[in-house]
Enzyme design. Structure first.
Site, short mmCIF file in Angstrom:
data_model
loop_
_atom_site.label_atom_id
_atom_site.label_comp_id
_atom_site.label_asym_id
_atom_site.label_seq_id
_atom_site.Cartn_x
_atom_site.Cartn_y
_atom_site.Cartn_z
N ASP A 70 0.86 -1.17 0.00
CA ASP A 70 0.00 0.00 0.00
C ASP A 70 0.90 1.23 0.00
O ASP A 70 2.13 1.13 -0.11
CB ASP A 70 -0.99 -0.02 1.17
CG ASP A 70 -0.33 0.11 2.53
OD1 ASP A 70 0.91 0.27 2.62
OD2 ASP A 70 -1.06 0.07 3.54
N HIS A 71 0.30 2.40 0.12
CA HIS A 71 1.04 3.66 0.07
C HIS A 71 2.06 3.80 1.21
O HIS A 71 3.09 4.43 1.04
CB HIS A 71 0.07 4.84 0.11
CG HIS A 71 -0.80 4.84 1.33
ND1 HIS A 71 -1.89 4.01 1.45
CD2 HIS A 71 -0.72 5.52 2.50
CE1 HIS A 71 -2.45 4.19 2.63
NE2 HIS A 71 -1.76 5.11 3.29
N CYS A 124 2.37 -3.71 4.07
CA CYS A 124 1.46 -2.64 4.48
C CYS A 124 1.93 -2.18 5.85
O CYS A 124 3.05 -2.53 6.26
CB CYS A 124 0.00 -3.08 4.45
SG CYS A 124 -0.51 -4.27 5.68
N GLY A 125 1.13 -1.44 6.56
CA GLY A 125 1.56 -0.91 7.85
C GLY A 125 2.00 -1.99 8.82
O GLY A 125 3.09 -1.94 9.39
N THR A 126 1.16 -3.01 9.01
CA THR A 126 1.50 -4.12 9.91
C THR A 126 1.84 -5.40 9.18
O THR A 126 2.36 -6.33 9.78
CB THR A 126 0.33 -4.44 10.87
OG1 THR A 126 -0.78 -4.90 10.08
CG2 THR A 126 -0.06 -3.24 11.70
N GLY A 127 1.51 -5.48 7.91
CA GLY A 127 1.67 -6.71 7.14
C GLY A 127 0.48 -7.62 7.26
O GLY A 127 0.32 -8.56 6.48
N GLN A 128 -0.39 -7.37 8.23
CA GLN A 128 -1.51 -8.27 8.50
C GLN A 128 -2.62 -8.17 7.45
O GLN A 128 -3.07 -9.18 6.91
CB GLN A 128 -2.08 -8.00 9.90
CG GLN A 128 -1.10 -8.21 11.02
CD GLN A 128 -0.71 -9.67 11.23
OE1 GLN A 128 -1.34 -10.58 10.73
NE2 GLN A 128 0.33 -9.88 12.01
N GLY A 129 -3.09 -6.97 7.20
CA GLY A 129 -4.22 -6.81 6.28
C GLY A 129 -3.92 -7.28 4.87
O GLY A 129 -4.71 -8.01 4.25
N HIS A 139 8.55 -25.33 6.60
CA HIS A 139 7.47 -26.17 7.14
C HIS A 139 6.12 -25.95 6.47
O HIS A 139 5.29 -26.87 6.46
CB HIS A 139 7.32 -25.95 8.64
CG HIS A 139 8.47 -26.48 9.42
ND1 HIS A 139 8.44 -26.55 10.80
CD2 HIS A 139 9.68 -26.98 9.05
CE1 HIS A 139 9.59 -27.06 11.24
NE2 HIS A 139 10.35 -27.31 10.19
N ARG A 183 5.60 -0.57 9.58
CA ARG A 183 5.56 0.11 10.88
C ARG A 183 6.05 -0.81 12.00
O ARG A 183 6.07 -0.42 13.16
CB ARG A 183 4.16 0.61 11.18
CG ARG A 183 3.72 1.69 10.20
CD ARG A 183 2.35 2.26 10.53
NE ARG A 183 2.00 3.26 9.54
CZ ARG A 183 0.92 3.21 8.78
NH1 ARG A 183 0.07 2.19 8.89
NH2 ARG A 183 0.67 4.16 7.91
N HIS A 206 5.71 -32.37 6.70
CA HIS A 206 5.20 -31.03 6.43
C HIS A 206 4.35 -31.01 5.16
O HIS A 206 3.39 -30.25 5.07
CB HIS A 206 6.36 -30.03 6.32
CG HIS A 206 7.24 -30.04 7.52
ND1 HIS A 206 6.80 -29.68 8.78
CD2 HIS A 206 8.53 -30.40 7.67
CE1 HIS A 206 7.79 -29.80 9.65
NE2 HIS A 206 8.85 -30.24 9.00
N ARG A 218 0.82 -31.81 5.95
CA ARG A 218 0.12 -30.68 6.58
C ARG A 218 -0.23 -29.60 5.56
O ARG A 218 -1.32 -29.00 5.63
CB ARG A 218 0.98 -30.13 7.72
CG ARG A 218 1.14 -31.16 8.82
CD ARG A 218 2.20 -30.81 9.81
NE ARG A 218 2.36 -31.89 10.77
CZ ARG A 218 3.45 -32.10 11.46
NH1 ARG A 218 4.50 -31.29 11.33
NH2 ARG A 218 3.53 -33.10 12.32
#
Length: 149
Positions: free
Chosen positions: A12-13, A69-74, A102, A113, A137, A140
């Site tokens: 993102d930006h 992105c800011g946290t990488g999560q979204g 794995h 961030r 692995h 899984r």
């Protein structure tokens, strides 16, 4: 043996500068960086950038993807909606190695961030240098794949 192996990069930006540093870094290592942007600092939506990179990986056009992105999560959540994508957020090199060894991850997500440039490049190096171990692995990973829609 990294020549001509393509890696999709998107963000993102908030993460343009770090994404560009990663693009330069992986190109210096011999990988082909496919940087799909954005290039403008105007606010943009991370889901569309995560999806675009994931589509390049899922199609086989790129072997790996690195998204930010800011946290990488979204952006990671958006990428993982694409069938065939296994993307994890990493804040350390150990986790980056493990998601390759794995989980046969084909995408890496970083939070601009959360990690600085030096650590981010170490994480990228760990991700790209690790190999899937297979064996128990693989069973899984197949279980994960059976849950895809």
């Amino acid at each position: 043996m990294t020549a001509n192996i393509r890696i999709a990069l998107s963000s993102d930006h908030a993460a343009i500068q770090l994404r560009q540093a990663i693009a330069t870094h992986i190109a210096d290592l011999g990988w082909e960086a496919v940087d799909i942007g954005p290039t403008s600092p105007e606010s943009t939506h991370y889901p569309k950038h995560g999806k675009a990179a994931a589509q390049l990986v899922a199609s086989g056009d790129c072997r790996f993807g690195i998204i930010l992105c800011g946290t990488g999560q979204g952006i990671m959540m958006a990428a993982n909606k694409e069938k065939g994508i296994r993307c994890g957020v990493c804040t350390d090199a150990f986790s980056a190695r493990m998601i390759r060894q794995h989980n046969d991850a084909n995408m890496l997500s970083l939070g601009v961030r959360v990690v600085g440039e030096g650590l981010a490049l170490d994480i990228v190096d760990a991700f790209l240098s690790a190999q899937f171990e297979g064996g128990r692995h693989a069973t899984r990973v197949q279980m994960i794949e059976t849950t895809e829609g």
